[in-house]
Design a protein around this motif. Structure first.
Motif, PDB file in Angstrom:
ATOM      1  N   SER A  82      46.444  93.690  -1.441  1.00 44.77           N
ATOM      2  CA  SER A  82      47.299  94.750  -1.957  1.00 44.77           C
ATOM      3  C   SER A  82      46.903  95.678  -2.710  1.00 44.77           C
ATOM      4  CB  SER A  82      48.683  94.396  -2.494  1.00 44.77           C
ATOM      5  OG  SER A  82      49.280  93.491  -1.270  1.00 44.77           O
ATOM      6  N   ASP A  83      46.892  97.272  -2.271  1.00 44.76           N
ATOM      7  CA  ASP A  83      46.406  98.078  -3.429  1.00 44.76           C
ATOM      8  C   ASP A  83      47.677  98.866  -4.176  1.00 44.76           C
ATOM      9  OD1 ASP A  83      44.831 100.200  -4.340  1.00 44.76           O
ATOM     10  OD2 ASP A  83      44.974 101.567  -2.605  1.00 44.76           O
ATOM     11  N   TYR A  84      47.340  98.453  -5.320  1.00 43.16           N
ATOM     12  CA  TYR A  84      48.477  98.928  -6.500  1.00 43.16           C
ATOM     13  C   TYR A  84      47.971 100.139  -7.277  1.00 43.16           C
ATOM     14  CZ  TYR A  84      51.733  94.949  -5.571  1.00 43.16           C
ATOM     15  OH  TYR A  84      52.428  93.829  -5.039  1.00 43.16           O
TER      16      TYR A  84
ATOM     17  N   ASP B   2      56.866  94.561  -8.286  1.00 40.03           N
ATOM     18  CA  ASP B   2      57.025  93.914  -7.076  1.00 40.03           C
ATOM     19  C   ASP B   2      57.280  92.387  -7.487  1.00 40.03           C
ATOM     20  OD1 ASP B   2      56.787  95.934  -5.456  1.00 40.03           O
ATOM     21  OD2 ASP B   2      54.936  95.370  -4.612  1.00 40.03           O
TER      22      ASP B   2
END
Length: 209
Positions: A176-178, A187
């Protein structure tokens, strides 16, 4: 996370004793050498300004995860008699990890020994108003761990739950790209534990020791 690179940094003696100066040095060492997640299975009820400042600086480049403690105490007096936060897990910029057990009891899945935050991960009623919180829960009872001699033993504690969270976050960041650490926290914190099947989590861990 099978792809994680682990940097072991010893801060305590074999009997569990240690001093805050060594912990502060270890935090700085880990960050200076590129650690992206700090898994801290230790704690103290003493609020060290030196540790707080070191971790505030570390937060700029690393995700901080720490144990909530094993005294069955709430994070403040509103939660339980003699309630108090454990540091560094109680700091608002550190993900404080409570322990769950494999079966549901009077306190839900929370392990009986685990310290806890009775008013949730976002708000606290701590009388000094400093915003201390424990944010997450993870399996912390009957967790297999390595012991000297190349063997395994089953252990209980928020110190067992903490590295599970750190490893899970490490894996999450791979897929996941945060854009910011704050979005990651959002999240994690706003994912309801009511929908988590902790019994299934323990079944998986037993099948894959």
């Amino acid at each position: 996370n099978p792809d994680a690179l682990i940097m072991p940094v010893a801060v305590l003696q074999s009997n569990g004793s240690g001093d805050m100066a060594s912990i502060v040095k270890a935090v700085r060492y880990a960050v200076d050498n590129g650690a992206e997640i700090l898994s801290m299975s230790f704690g103290s009820t003493e609020n060290s300004k030196a540790l707080q400042q070191a971790l505030q600086q570390a937060y700029q480049s690393a995700i901080l995860v720490a144990a909530a403690g094993n005294e069955s105490l709430g994070i403040d007096a509103a939660c339980s008699l003699n309630g108090r936060p454990l540091f560094p897990g109680g700091y608002s910029f550190v993900l404080g990890v409570m322990a769950t057990q494999e079966t549901k009891g009077t306190n839900g899945y929370r392990a009986s020994f685990s310290n806890y935050d009775c008013d949730g991960p976002v708000k606290t009623s701590y009388p000094e108003g400093k915003g201390y919180n424990y944010e997450l829960s993870a399996p912390g009872a009957k967790i297999l761990s390595t012991v000297p001699g190349g063997k395994y033993q089953s252990w209980n504690g928020t110190s067992m739950a903490t590295p599970l969270v750190a490893g899970g976050i490490s894996r999450l960041l791979q897929v996941s790209d945060y854009s910011s650490q704050e979005r990651l926290w959002g999240d994690l914190i706003h994912t309801s534990g009511d929908n988590v099947d902790f019994e299934a989590c323990y079944e998986v861990s037993e099948r894959h020791p």
